[in-house]
Design a protein around this motif. Sequence first.
Motif, short mmCIF file in Angstrom:
data_model
loop_
_atom_site.label_atom_id
_atom_site.label_comp_id
_atom_site.label_asym_id
_atom_site.label_seq_id
_atom_site.Cartn_x
_atom_site.Cartn_y
_atom_site.Cartn_z
N ASP A 1 -66.21 -8.52 122.55
CA ASP A 1 -66.21 -7.39 123.47
C ASP A 1 -64.95 -6.55 123.36
O ASP A 1 -64.90 -5.43 123.88
N THR A 2 -63.93 -7.09 122.73
CA THR A 2 -62.67 -6.34 122.59
C THR A 2 -62.53 -5.70 121.21
O THR A 2 -61.54 -5.01 120.95
N VAL A 3 -63.52 -5.89 120.34
CA VAL A 3 -63.44 -5.37 118.98
C VAL A 3 -63.59 -3.84 118.99
O VAL A 3 -64.52 -3.30 119.60
N GLN A 4 -62.68 -3.17 118.32
CA GLN A 4 -62.74 -1.73 118.14
C GLN A 4 -63.15 -1.44 116.70
O GLN A 4 -62.68 -2.10 115.77
N PRO A 5 -64.01 -0.45 116.48
CA PRO A 5 -64.48 -0.20 115.12
C PRO A 5 -63.40 0.36 114.22
O PRO A 5 -62.58 1.18 114.64
N SER A 6 -63.39 -0.10 112.98
CA SER A 6 -62.52 0.47 111.96
C SER A 6 -63.03 1.88 111.63
O SER A 6 -64.15 2.26 112.01
N PRO A 7 -62.25 2.69 110.91
CA PRO A 7 -62.73 4.01 110.52
C PRO A 7 -64.07 3.97 109.78
O PRO A 7 -64.97 4.76 110.05
N THR A 8 -64.20 3.03 108.84
CA THR A 8 -65.45 2.94 108.09
C THR A 8 -66.60 2.49 108.98
O THR A 8 -67.72 3.03 108.89
N CYS A 9 -66.37 1.53 109.84
CA CYS A 9 -67.42 1.06 110.74
C CYS A 9 -67.87 2.19 111.67
O CYS A 9 -69.06 2.37 111.91
N ALA A 10 -66.91 2.96 112.18
CA ALA A 10 -67.25 4.08 113.06
C ALA A 10 -68.06 5.13 112.30
O ALA A 10 -69.03 5.69 112.83
N LEU A 11 -67.67 5.40 111.05
CA LEU A 11 -68.40 6.36 110.23
C LEU A 11 -69.83 5.90 109.98
O LEU A 11 -70.79 6.67 110.15
N TYR A 12 -69.99 4.66 109.58
CA TYR A 12 -71.31 4.13 109.23
C TYR A 12 -72.23 4.12 110.44
O TYR A 12 -73.38 4.59 110.38
N THR A 13 -71.77 3.59 111.55
CA THR A 13 -72.63 3.51 112.73
C THR A 13 -72.97 4.89 113.27
O THR A 13 -74.11 5.13 113.70
N SER A 14 -72.03 5.82 113.22
CA SER A 14 -72.32 7.18 113.67
C SER A 14 -73.37 7.83 112.78
O SER A 14 -74.27 8.55 113.27
N TYR A 15 -73.27 7.58 111.48
CA TYR A 15 -74.25 8.11 110.54
C TYR A 15 -75.65 7.59 110.86
O TYR A 15 -76.62 8.37 110.95
N THR B 1 -76.24 3.14 101.32
CA THR B 1 -75.82 2.12 100.36
C THR B 1 -74.35 2.29 100.02
O THR B 1 -73.60 1.30 99.91
N LYS B 2 -73.90 3.53 99.86
CA LYS B 2 -72.47 3.78 99.64
C LYS B 2 -71.65 3.31 100.83
O LYS B 2 -70.56 2.74 100.67
N LEU B 3 -72.18 3.52 102.03
CA LEU B 3 -71.47 3.09 103.23
C LEU B 3 -71.44 1.57 103.33
O LEU B 3 -70.48 1.01 103.89
N GLU B 4 -72.45 0.89 102.80
CA GLU B 4 -72.40 -0.58 102.73
C GLU B 4 -71.23 -1.01 101.84
O GLU B 4 -70.48 -1.93 102.19
N TRP B 5 -71.08 -0.35 100.70
CA TRP B 5 -69.94 -0.65 99.81
C TRP B 5 -68.63 -0.43 100.56
O TRP B 5 -67.71 -1.27 100.52
N MET B 6 -68.53 0.69 101.25
CA MET B 6 -67.31 1.01 101.98
C MET B 6 -67.03 -0.02 103.08
O MET B 6 -65.87 -0.34 103.34
N PHE B 7 -68.08 -0.54 103.70
CA PHE B 7 -67.89 -1.51 104.78
C PHE B 7 -67.25 -2.79 104.25
O PHE B 7 -66.29 -3.29 104.83
N SER C 1 -63.64 -2.00 103.16
CA SER C 1 -62.73 -1.83 104.29
C SER C 1 -62.33 -3.17 104.89
O SER C 1 -61.19 -3.35 105.33
N ALA C 2 -63.26 -4.13 104.88
CA ALA C 2 -62.93 -5.47 105.38
C ALA C 2 -61.93 -6.16 104.46
O ALA C 2 -61.00 -6.82 104.92
N TYR C 3 -62.11 -5.98 103.16
CA TYR C 3 -61.19 -6.62 102.22
C TYR C 3 -59.79 -6.04 102.35
O TYR C 3 -58.79 -6.74 102.18
N ARG C 4 -59.71 -4.75 102.67
CA ARG C 4 -58.42 -4.08 102.83
C ARG C 4 -57.87 -4.22 104.24
O ARG C 4 -56.78 -3.73 104.54
N LEU C 5 -58.63 -4.85 105.15
CA LEU C 5 -58.23 -4.96 106.55
C LEU C 5 -57.91 -3.58 107.12
O LEU C 5 -56.86 -3.34 107.72
N GLU C 6 -58.83 -2.67 106.93
CA GLU C 6 -58.64 -1.26 107.25
C GLU C 6 -58.34 -1.05 108.73
O GLU C 6 -59.00 -1.61 109.61
N ILE C 7 -57.35 -0.22 109.00
CA ILE C 7 -57.00 0.12 110.37
C ILE C 7 -56.83 1.63 110.49
O ILE C 7 -56.70 2.33 109.48
#
Length: 219
Positions: A98-112, A201-207, A210-216
Amino acid sequence: MNWTTKVWEQATPLYEKILAMPFNQELMKGTLPLEKFKFYMAQDAFYLREFGRALALIGGRLTKREHTLAFSEFASGAIVVERALHTGYFKIFGVDEDTVQPSPTCALYTSYLLAKAAIAPIEEAVGAVLPCFWIYKKVGDHIYANQQASMDNPYREWIDTYAGEAFATSVRKALAISDELAEDASPAQQAAMTEAFLMATKLEWMFWDSAYRLEIWEL
């Protein structure tokens, strides 16, 4: 040739890049750093909540009763079945989703996905959500078939979930509905459907990346 066969031919290079990603290669070997998997699972929990909303929106817009029912089942599966996987890991990690905030990529993908689900032509909306079914099944099957030291792999539960028959059943339904909608669509509508599928599919790659890079957020 049906639409899913044609679109997979176009998506195959993207899929191969996804398989080759460090995240998935290390997950397959069981060597993925726990910190990266923990970050990924937290983001995925947020993603699945929004993905479930997108599926429910699409279900409400579909005109065939069996299609609406299928998407209702998909939405409940995203919320109930896959979240059960997260709950188990979160107990181990000590994560409060419940405290998780979306990363930039997660926010982009879900908004799309939510935008497509709400206002795009229905064929295009279905094309946009299909990669989360199909790509995950393909990746899960590949990792399951090639994983090393499978009994000792700390991510075995994740692998078993996406390589499992329950998830495969949902994927088959989603593919069949996609082909049925594409069959009744104009060439322009099919092209938009394909474009949405490839973008997601590109956004899946980005997701995964972004996790591997620990994107913030840098701001």
